[in-house]
Every structure is written in C-alpha cells, then in structure tokens.
Design a protein around this motif. Structure first.
Motif, short mmCIF file in Angstrom:
data_model
loop_
_atom_site.label_atom_id
_atom_site.label_comp_id
_atom_site.label_asym_id
_atom_site.label_seq_id
_atom_site.Cartn_x
_atom_site.Cartn_y
_atom_site.Cartn_z
N TYR A 71 -9.93 0.63 6.34
CA TYR A 71 -8.73 -0.21 6.25
C TYR A 71 -7.68 0.54 5.45
CZ TYR A 71 -5.63 -4.05 4.81
OH TYR A 71 -4.54 -4.85 4.58
N LEU A 72 -6.43 0.41 5.88
CA LEU A 72 -5.31 0.99 5.15
C LEU A 72 -4.17 0.00 5.17
CD1 LEU A 72 -3.85 3.34 3.72
CD2 LEU A 72 -3.24 4.23 5.99
N GLY A 73 -3.77 -0.46 4.00
CA GLY A 73 -2.68 -1.44 3.90
C GLY A 73 -1.70 -1.07 2.81
N ALA A 74 -0.46 -1.46 3.01
CA ALA A 74 0.58 -1.22 2.01
C ALA A 74 1.45 -2.48 1.92
CB ALA A 74 1.44 -0.02 2.38
N VAL A 75 1.62 -2.99 0.71
CA VAL A 75 2.37 -4.23 0.53
C VAL A 75 3.87 -3.94 0.49
CG1 VAL A 75 0.46 -5.28 -0.74
CG2 VAL A 75 2.29 -4.12 -2.00
N GLY A 76 4.64 -5.02 0.55
CA GLY A 76 6.09 -4.85 0.44
C GLY A 76 6.84 -5.81 1.34
N SER A 77 8.14 -5.89 1.11
CA SER A 77 9.00 -6.73 1.92
C SER A 77 9.23 -6.12 3.29
CB SER A 77 10.35 -6.91 1.21
OG SER A 77 11.00 -5.64 1.14
N ARG A 78 9.90 -6.87 4.15
CA ARG A 78 10.23 -6.35 5.47
C ARG A 78 11.09 -5.10 5.34
NH1 ARG A 78 8.29 -5.92 10.48
NH2 ARG A 78 9.94 -5.66 12.01
N ALA B 294 -0.25 3.05 13.76
CA ALA B 294 -0.96 1.82 14.09
C ALA B 294 -2.16 1.61 13.16
CB ALA B 294 -1.42 1.85 15.54
N ARG B 295 -2.61 2.65 12.48
CA ARG B 295 -3.72 2.52 11.54
C ARG B 295 -3.29 1.82 10.25
NH1 ARG B 295 -6.33 8.15 10.29
NH2 ARG B 295 -8.06 6.81 9.62
N LEU B 296 -1.98 1.73 10.03
CA LEU B 296 -1.46 1.19 8.78
C LEU B 296 -1.10 -0.28 8.93
CD1 LEU B 296 -0.28 1.51 5.89
CD2 LEU B 296 1.86 2.27 6.98
N HIS B 297 -1.67 -1.11 8.06
CA HIS B 297 -1.28 -2.52 7.99
C HIS B 297 -0.11 -2.63 7.02
CE1 HIS B 297 -4.87 -3.97 10.16
NE2 HIS B 297 -5.51 -2.99 9.52
N SER B 298 1.07 -2.84 7.57
CA SER B 298 2.27 -2.88 6.74
C SER B 298 3.23 -3.92 7.31
CB SER B 298 2.93 -1.50 6.70
OG SER B 298 4.18 -1.55 6.02
#
Length: 339
Positions: free
Chosen positions: A259-266, A287-291
């Motif tokens: 899993y790869l995710g990065a938080v933040g606003s739009r 596409a591997r990144l959940h952002s």
C-alpha cells in the motif's frame, strides 16, 4: 493465538494451569480463521475469541475441563446456520489442551520470537494412537502454512507466526500518532520516520519505532536491506514537496509494496501528481498511489483521518474495494462482525 500471547505468557509465569482451545479445521463456508484461539485462565477469565454464541460457550466449558483434568484432544462442534464465521452452518474441529509450564515448557521461546518480529512455527500433535504424544509441541523457525496436516499415524496442527506486516509512516505529527493506534489494532509493526529530531521523539508515539532520518534515504536503506515487500504499507503525512516528492519517487519504483498513500487536500494532490509526472511517472505507475489517502467517510480530525486510512489499508491488504457490505454478495463478513 498471536493476539493472546501476553495472556498466555502471564499464565505460564504464574505457575497455574488454564485451558487453551484452538480451531484447527473448519468444515463449511465462511471466513472463520483456522488458528483462532481462546484461553481460559485459572480464574475462569477468557481471552481471545472464536465465533461467539452457543458454540463458544461450549468450547469454554471444554477448556475449563481440560484445565482441571489435564485431558487434551480433538473435539468437533456443529455450528448452527447464521452463527458468526460460518454463514451456512458447518462444523469446526477444535484442539483443547491444558496450558501451563508443565504442558508447554517451550512457550516462552515462542513468545520471544513473536515479540522480536521473527518467524516462528509451532507443530502440535493433536491426534495419535499413543495418548502420551497428544499435545506435544515442536517449535521451529521454518516457513509453513497454518493448517492441519494428516500423517499416516498422527495428525499435526501447524501454527505459523510470520513477522507482522509493516507500516511505515513518514511525518511525525498528530495524524501519525492516531494512525499508529489504528495500525497496531490491525496487527502492523509501525515505524515513524521524520528528519526533525524535535518532533520525532519516541515518547510522542507509544507503540511505534521512531527514526530520525530523511524519508527517502531511510526508505532506500530499508529497500536495499530487503525489508520492503508486499506486506509493507507506506503512508506519507508530510505536505512539503521537498520531503514527499523524493520519498514518493523512491516508493513508486519499489518492485513490491502492499500500500502507498499520501494525505492532503485536492490542491495538494494535483500539485503532487504534476510534480511526479514531471519526474517521469506515467498514469500506470501513479495508479499505485492512493492520493489523497483514505476512504471517503467525512473524516476531519486526526482520529477520523486515521480510521479512514486504516480502512483503505485493510481493503488493499485483503483485495477488497471498500464498498458498503450491503452492496456485496459476500455477506459472511458482515454476519461475523455483527453477530
């Protein structure tokens, strides 16, 4: 058994005897896990869970009897339709044994290996013509599936405890603290990395390993050491491009990652994607990144955001979409959760 290791160890050191019941085989459809166990201590208190309802009550009584009589053996229990774990009914085979220093002298070794995040496997004789061999244990570090193995003159239950999945959190802040709590509940070994020693302090993140280093450098170090695999999750909690872009550049090039995710606003998401595209990443790699990371549950606070990310992390680990259970044809999970 992993979830009751500390309870087992406490009973072992007390010198008293309890009863241990372990599911070694399921017959029927559902999601009940082989290896689930409950411990009944010398005072009658119960630790762990199997499936609740009338069947667990019967298993509890059998574990109490094993503790008082010293008898050990396989028991088959019918599971009524609709009870948690086996949605269409069925049967479970449960090995019930007394648990104490005398009955399982090797257990501290098992507990120590699990605590050190090392692989350990326990072979238990659950049936044999020689009653004296039933309940004997062998502890090894060999890789093996958790399953019941039928041999010509003996049945062995193999309980394998691999190292727990790992979650790497980059950015030491309130969101990292909240996510650590959620990830630990899901069985993750959590590491928090931040280059700022003023905020990356162990006292601020109980239950997590804290590393002071540049994020991309630390991830490169772990990758070179072979410590990143398909059971590893990465969550980036830093909005600063000078931290997150070098880090995501390394992460997106890893051959294996759970899993790869990065938080933040739009707005932060759009800027992030533009920077990564400028660095040569195409749509397939991105596409591997959940952002932005997490499921859309209306999260606002650090605790809510942590739940949102943990839910997406669990969905990725189990290969699920994260949609409503009411929309899924597989309702066994729902039945298990709310029975």
């Amino acid at each position: 058994m992993r979830d009751i290791v500390e309870d087992l160890l406490r009973l072992w050191h007390s010198g008293r005897t309890g009863g241990l019941a372990t599911i070694v085989r399921t017959i029927g459809s559902g999601s009940l896990p082989v290896g689930a166990a409950i411990l009944v201590d010398a005072n009658g208190s119960i630790y762990g869970s199997m499936l609740g309802g009338s069947v667990e009550s019967t298993i509890y009584d059998a574990a109490v009897e094993a503790a008082s009589t010293g008898r050990r053996g396989l028991h088959r229990f019918g599971v009524p339709i609709g009870e948690a774990g086996l949605d269409s009914g069925g049967m479970i085979d449960v090995f019930i044994e007394p648990f104490s220093r005398r009955d399982f002298p090797e257990f501290p070794t098992v507990a120590a290996e699990i605590a050190a995040n090392r692989r350990v496997t326990v072979f238990t004789v659950v049936w044999n013509p020689d009653a004296d061999l039933i309940g004997q244990h062998l502890v090894t570090d060999k890789r093996h599936a958790t399953e019941l193995v039928a041999l010509p003159e003996s049945d062995l239950f193999v309980a394998s405890f691999p190292p727990p999945p790992r979650l790497l959190i980059f950015g030491a802040n309130a969101f990292a603290a909240a996510l650590t709590v959620q990830a630990k509940l899901l069985g993750y070994r959590v590491t928090i990395c931040d280059s700022r020693d003023t905020v990356a302090t162990p006292d601020a993140f109980p239950g997590a390993e804290v590393v002071v280093d540049w994020p991309h450098r630390y991830l490169n170090t772990l990758s070179a050491a072979g410590e990143i695999d398909s059971n590893t999750g990465i969550v980036v909690l830093s909005y600063d491009p000078k931290f997150e872009i070098p880090l995501l550049t390394v992460a997106l090039r890893l051959p294996e990652l759970g899993y790869l995710g990065a938080v933040g606003s739009r707005a932060a998401h759009l800027r992030r994607i533009e920077d990564l595209q400028a660095g040569g990443f195409d749509d397939a790699m991105l596409a591997r990144l959940h952002s932005p990371a997490g499921l859309d549950v209306g999260a606002r606070t650090a605790a809510e955001v942590a739940i949102s990310i943990a839910a997406q992390l669990l969905a990725a680990r189990s290969g699920r979409t994260g949609r409503h259970l009411s929309e899924s044809v597989d309702t066994a999970q729902s039945a298990q959760a709310f029975a």
